[in-house]
Design an enzyme around this catalytic site. Structure first.
Site, PDB file in Angstrom:
ATOM      1  N   HIS A  20       0.397  -1.382  -0.050  1.00 34.05           N
ATOM      2  CA  HIS A  20       0.214   0.216  -0.467  1.00 34.05           C
ATOM      3  C   HIS A  20       0.621   1.346  -0.116  1.00 34.05           C
ATOM      4  CE1 HIS A  20       1.037  -0.093   4.052  1.00 34.05           C
ATOM      5  NE2 HIS A  20       0.871   0.391   4.387  1.00 34.05           N
TER       6      HIS A  20
HETATM    7  C1  UD1 Z   1      -1.636   5.638   5.148  1.00 34.09           C
HETATM    8  C2  UD1 Z   1      -0.663   6.363   6.045  1.00 34.09           C
HETATM    9  C3  UD1 Z   1       0.459   5.036   5.678  1.00 34.09           C
HETATM   10  C4  UD1 Z   1      -0.251   4.200   6.827  1.00 34.09           C
HETATM   11  C5  UD1 Z   1      -1.486   3.539   6.242  1.00 34.09           C
HETATM   12  C6  UD1 Z   1      -1.644   2.480   7.104  1.00 34.09           C
HETATM   13  C7  UD1 Z   1      -0.332   9.371   5.849  1.00 34.09           C
HETATM   14  C8  UD1 Z   1       0.235   9.938   4.834  1.00 34.09           C
HETATM   15  N1  UD1 Z   1      -0.632   8.031   4.963  1.00 34.09           N
HETATM   16  O1  UD1 Z   1      -2.215   5.264   4.154  1.00 34.09           O
HETATM   17  O2  UD1 Z   1       1.145   6.273   6.550  1.00 34.09           O
HETATM   18  O3  UD1 Z   1       1.179   3.186   5.779  1.00 34.09           O
HETATM   19  O4  UD1 Z   1      -2.306   5.069   6.566  1.00 34.09           O
HETATM   20  O5  UD1 Z   1      -2.575   1.807   6.370  1.00 34.09           O
HETATM   21  O6  UD1 Z   1      -1.220   9.212   6.532  1.00 34.09           O
HETATM   22  N2  UD1 Z   1      -8.974   4.620   2.103  1.00 34.09           N
HETATM   23  C9  UD1 Z   1     -10.268   3.878   1.632  1.00 34.09           C
HETATM   24  N3  UD1 Z   1     -10.998   3.338   2.906  1.00 34.09           N
HETATM   25  C10 UD1 Z   1     -10.179   3.738   4.044  1.00 34.09           C
HETATM   26  C11 UD1 Z   1      -9.187   3.942   3.980  1.00 34.09           C
HETATM   27  C12 UD1 Z   1      -8.481   4.710   2.262  1.00 34.09           C
HETATM   28  O7  UD1 Z   1     -10.971   3.955   0.325  1.00 34.09           O
HETATM   29  O8  UD1 Z   1     -10.555   2.926   5.160  1.00 34.09           O
HETATM   30  C13 UD1 Z   1      -8.882   5.323   0.311  1.00 34.09           C
HETATM   31  C14 UD1 Z   1      -9.168   6.056  -0.196  1.00 34.09           C
HETATM   32  O9  UD1 Z   1     -10.563   6.953   0.599  1.00 34.09           O
HETATM   33  C15 UD1 Z   1      -8.043   6.794  -0.423  1.00 34.09           C
HETATM   34  C16 UD1 Z   1      -6.750   6.379   0.167  1.00 34.09           C
HETATM   35  O10 UD1 Z   1      -7.491   4.196   0.175  1.00 34.09           O
HETATM   36  O11 UD1 Z   1      -8.202   7.463  -1.819  1.00 34.09           O
HETATM   37  C17 UD1 Z   1      -5.554   6.391   0.377  1.00 34.09           C
HETATM   38  O12 UD1 Z   1      -6.155   6.354   1.927  1.00 34.09           O
HETATM   39  P1  UD1 Z   1      -4.963   7.435   2.797  1.00 34.09           P
HETATM   40  O13 UD1 Z   1      -5.510   7.877   4.180  1.00 34.09           O
HETATM   41  O14 UD1 Z   1      -4.776   9.040   2.125  1.00 34.09           O
HETATM   42  O15 UD1 Z   1      -3.726   6.909   2.194  1.00 34.09           O
HETATM   43  P2  UD1 Z   1      -3.112   5.151   3.251  1.00 34.09           P
HETATM   44  O16 UD1 Z   1      -2.454   5.133   2.524  1.00 34.09           O
HETATM   45  O17 UD1 Z   1      -3.926   4.493   3.726  1.00 34.09           O
HETATM   46  N1  UDP Z   2      -3.750  -5.143   9.290  1.00 38.12           N
HETATM   47  C1  UDP Z   2      -4.687  -6.132   9.413  1.00 38.12           C
HETATM   48  N2  UDP Z   2      -4.961  -6.504   7.712  1.00 38.12           N
HETATM   49  C2  UDP Z   2      -5.025  -5.973   6.872  1.00 38.12           C
HETATM   50  C3  UDP Z   2      -3.091  -5.938   6.589  1.00 38.12           C
HETATM   51  C4  UDP Z   2      -2.568  -5.403   7.946  1.00 38.12           C
HETATM   52  O1  UDP Z   2      -4.543  -6.224  10.513  1.00 38.12           O
HETATM   53  O2  UDP Z   2      -5.508  -6.999   6.294  1.00 38.12           O
HETATM   54  C5  UDP Z   2      -2.648  -4.773  10.377  1.00 38.12           C
HETATM   55  C6  UDP Z   2      -1.292  -5.281  10.019  1.00 38.12           C
HETATM   56  O3  UDP Z   2      -1.429  -6.401  10.689  1.00 38.12           O
HETATM   57  C7  UDP Z   2      -0.614  -4.277  11.312  1.00 38.12           C
HETATM   58  C8  UDP Z   2      -0.701  -3.012  10.718  1.00 38.12           C
HETATM   59  O4  UDP Z   2      -2.548  -3.595  10.187  1.00 38.12           O
HETATM   60  O5  UDP Z   2      -0.541  -4.360  12.917  1.00 38.12           O
HETATM   61  C9  UDP Z   2      -0.221  -2.343   9.659  1.00 38.12           C
HETATM   62  O6  UDP Z   2      -1.261  -1.463   9.093  1.00 38.12           O
HETATM   63  P1  UDP Z   2      -0.759  -1.066   7.287  1.00 38.12           P
HETATM   64  O7  UDP Z   2       0.018  -2.142   6.920  1.00 38.12           O
HETATM   65  O8  UDP Z   2      -2.479  -0.574   6.846  1.00 38.12           O
HETATM   66  O9  UDP Z   2       0.305   0.538   7.784  1.00 38.12           O
HETATM   67  P2  UDP Z   2       1.668   0.987   8.353  1.00 38.12           P
HETATM   68  O10 UDP Z   2       2.061  -0.305   9.367  1.00 38.12           O
HETATM   69  O11 UDP Z   2       2.459   0.417   6.351  1.00 38.12           O
HETATM   70  O12 UDP Z   2       1.742   2.095   7.845  1.00 38.12           O
END
Ligand code: UD1
Ligand code: UDP
Length: 359
Positions: free
Chosen positions: A203
Site C-alpha cells: 500500500h
Molecule cells: C495511510 C498513511 C500511511 C499508513 C497507511 C496505513 C498517510 C500519509 N499515510 O496511508 O502512512 O501506512 O495509512 O494503512 O497518512 N481508503 C478507502 N477506505 C479506507 C481508507 C482509505 O477507500 O477505509 C482510500 C482513501 O479514500 C484514499 C486511499 O485509500 O483514496 C488512501 O488513503 P489514505 O488514508 O490517504 O492513505 P493510506 O495509503 O491509507
Molecule cells: N493489518 C490488518 N489487516 C490487513 C492488513 C494489515 O489488520 O488486511 C494490520 C497489520 O497486521 C499491522 C497493521 O495493520 O498490525 C499495519 O498497518 P498498515 O500495513 O496498513 O500500515 P503501516 O504499518 O505500513 O503504517
C-alpha cells in the site's frame, strides 16, 4: 489527568488498543479518543475497535481523502476545536500519518504538550509523506516514546539531547499487541485459502503511486503466484484503486482487508511475508517468519541487520529471488529488540510520572 488520544488510520488503532488497555488498568487517567476518520471502511476501522476492545471514539471527525494538504488542514481545524472544548492536559499521537501530524500541530499551537508513540523512526527519504510527518511531529513533542535503540540514536543525532524534552526507549507497542492477541488468531472467513501460501501486503505510496514500481511489483507477485507458491494478498483500498487506474492485473489470491485476528492467523500460517508495510515487517518477525520488504529503506533496520528481513526495493527479479531463497525459513525472535511486550505499560508509567513532575 486527562489525555486526548488522536488516531485515524489502521495501524494506529492497533497501537492505541494496547495503550488504552494499559491506561484503563493503571487507573487515574481519563482518556478521550478522537478518530479523525482518515480510514473509514468498516474493515479498515470498526473491525479493530470491535476485535481489540478499543473504547468507542468520543469524537469522530469523518475527514478523509483529498490531497495531503487538504486532509491535514481540515483535520487541524477540527482537532483545534475539539481541544479547545475538551481542554486535555496532554495529547497523544501515534506513528507517522497525516492524523499524527495534524494532532500534534493542533495541540502544540494551543500549548498542550504532545506525547509521540513511535518517535525517532527515520527512513531518511524525504519523499515519503510518513518521513515528513514523523520528523515534524517529533520536533513538537515533549515526550518521545521510542520503540528501538536506533530511534533513540536518530533523535540524539538530531540534537534532541540538548532540548528540554524527554526521549525514552520504551519498546514497541506492536509487540505488545502481537503477544496479547496471538491466541485470538482466526482464519479469514472469505473463501477457501490455499494450504501453503506466502502473505503479501502492498500500500505504500512510493510503490502504488509510481507506475513503474507498481508494475514491477505486480509482475513479481503474479510470477510467484503462478510459478512458485500461491500469494495471499489482503488488498488495501489505495492499491485496489491504483492498480485499476493504471490498467494492471493482479493475478494472485486477493482478499478484502482483514481484521487483526485474521491477520495474525495469516502471519502464523504463511511461509513468508512479502510487504511494504512498516508494521507487518515486525509482525513477520514476531511470528517467526522471514520478511522480504519491497522498499528501498526501512525504519526497522535492526531486522535487516539480523537477516530476519531483506530489502529488495521494487525490483521484480529481486523480489522473486528472495522469495525463493527465504520461503519457509524460521527466524528467531530476540524479544529484547522491541521491549518484550511491556511498551504500553512503560508508556503509561512515564505519562503519570511526567504529569506528576509538571505538577
Ligand atoms: C495511510 C498513511 C500511511 C499508513 C497507511 C496505513 C498517510 C500519509 N499515510 O496511508 O502512512 O501506512 O495509512 O494503512 O497518512 N481508503 C478507502 N477506505 C479506507 C481508507 C482509505 O477507500 O477505509 C482510500 C482513501 O479514500 C484514499 C486511499 O485509500 O483514496 C488512501 O488513503 P489514505 O488514508 O490517504 O492513505 P493510506 O495509503 O491509507
Ligand atoms: N493489518 C490488518 N489487516 C490487513 C492488513 C494489515 O489488520 O488486511 C494490520 C497489520 O497486521 C499491522 C497493521 O495493520 O498490525 C499495519 O498497518 P498498515 O500495513 O496498513 O500500515 P503501516 O504499518 O505500513 O503504517
Amino acid at each position: 489527568m486527562k489525555i486526548l488520544t488522536i488516531i485515524g488510520a489502521r495501524p494506529q488503532f492497533i497501537k492505541a488498543s494496547v495503550v488504552s488497555r494499559a491506561i484503563q488498568q493503571a487507573g487515574g487517567i481519563e482518556e478521550i479518543i478522537l478518530h479523525t476518520g482518515q480510514h473509514f471502511d468498516s474493515n479498515m476501522s470498526d473491525i479493530f475497535f470491535n476485535q481489540l476492545g478499543i473504547p468507542r471514539p468520543d469524537l469522530q471527525l469523518d475527514i478523509h481523502g483529498g490531497g495531503h494538504g487538504e486532509m491535514t488542514g481540515r483535520m487541524l481545524t477540527e482537532i483545534e476545536k475539539a481541544l479547545l472544548k475538551h481542554k486535555p492536559d496532554r495529547v497523544m499521537v501515534y506513528g507517522d500519518t497525516n492524523s499524527t501530524l495534524a494532532g500534534a500541530l493542533a495541540a502544540t499551537k494551543l500549548h498542550i504538550p504532545v506525547a509521540h508513540v513511535e518517535a525517532g523512526l527515520r527512513s531518511f527519504n524525504m519523499r515519503m509523506p510518513e518521513e515528513i510527518n514523523r520528523i515534524l511531529t517529533d520536533q513538537i513533542s515533549d515526550l518521545l516514546f521510542c520503540p528501538t535503540s536506533t530511534a533513540v540514536r536518530n533523535l540524539e543525532n538530531e540534537g534532541f539531547s540538548s532540548k528540554p524534552v524527554k526521549v525514552m526507549q520504551v519498546g514497541d507497542v506492536m509487540q505488545d499487541a502481537a503477544l496479547l492477541f496471538a491466541e485470538k488468531a482466526v482464519a479469514p472467513a472469505e473463501g477457501e485459502l490455499p494450504e501453503a501460501f506466502v502473505l503479501a501486503t502492498l500500500h505504500r505510496a512510493e510503490n502504488t503511486d509510481n507506475p513503474e514500481r507498481l508494475a514491477n511489483i505486480v509482475r513479481a507477485l503474479n510470477q510467484i503466484h503462478q510459478n512458485q507458491v500461491p500469494v495471499v494478498l489482503p488488498l488495501h483500498p489505495r492499491t485496489r484503486k491504483l492498480v485499476a487506474e493504471q490498467g494492471q492485473a493482479l493475478n494472485v489470491h486477493i482478499i478484502e482487508p482483514v481484521g487483526y485476528f485474521e491477520m495474525v492467523w495469516l502471519l502464523e500460517h504463511c511461509q513468508l511475508v512479502l510487504t511494504d508495510s512498516g508494521g507487518v515487517q515486525k509482525e513477520a518477525y514476531f511470528f517467526g517468519k522471514a520478511c522480504v520488504t519491497m522498499r528501498d529503506q526501512t525504519e526497522w533496520v535492526e531486522l535487516v541487520e539480523i537477516a530476519a528481513n531483506v530489502l529488495v526495493g521494487a525490483v521484480a527479479h529481486r523480489i522473486i529471488q528472495e522469495c525463493t531463497k527465504n520461503r519457509g525459513r524460521q527466524v528467531k525472535d530476540l524479544s529484547e529488540l522491541y521491549g518484550g511486550g511491556k511498551a504500553s505499560y512503560r508508556i503509561v508509567e512515564l505519562l503519570k510520572k511526567a504529569h506528576f513532575l509538571e505538577g
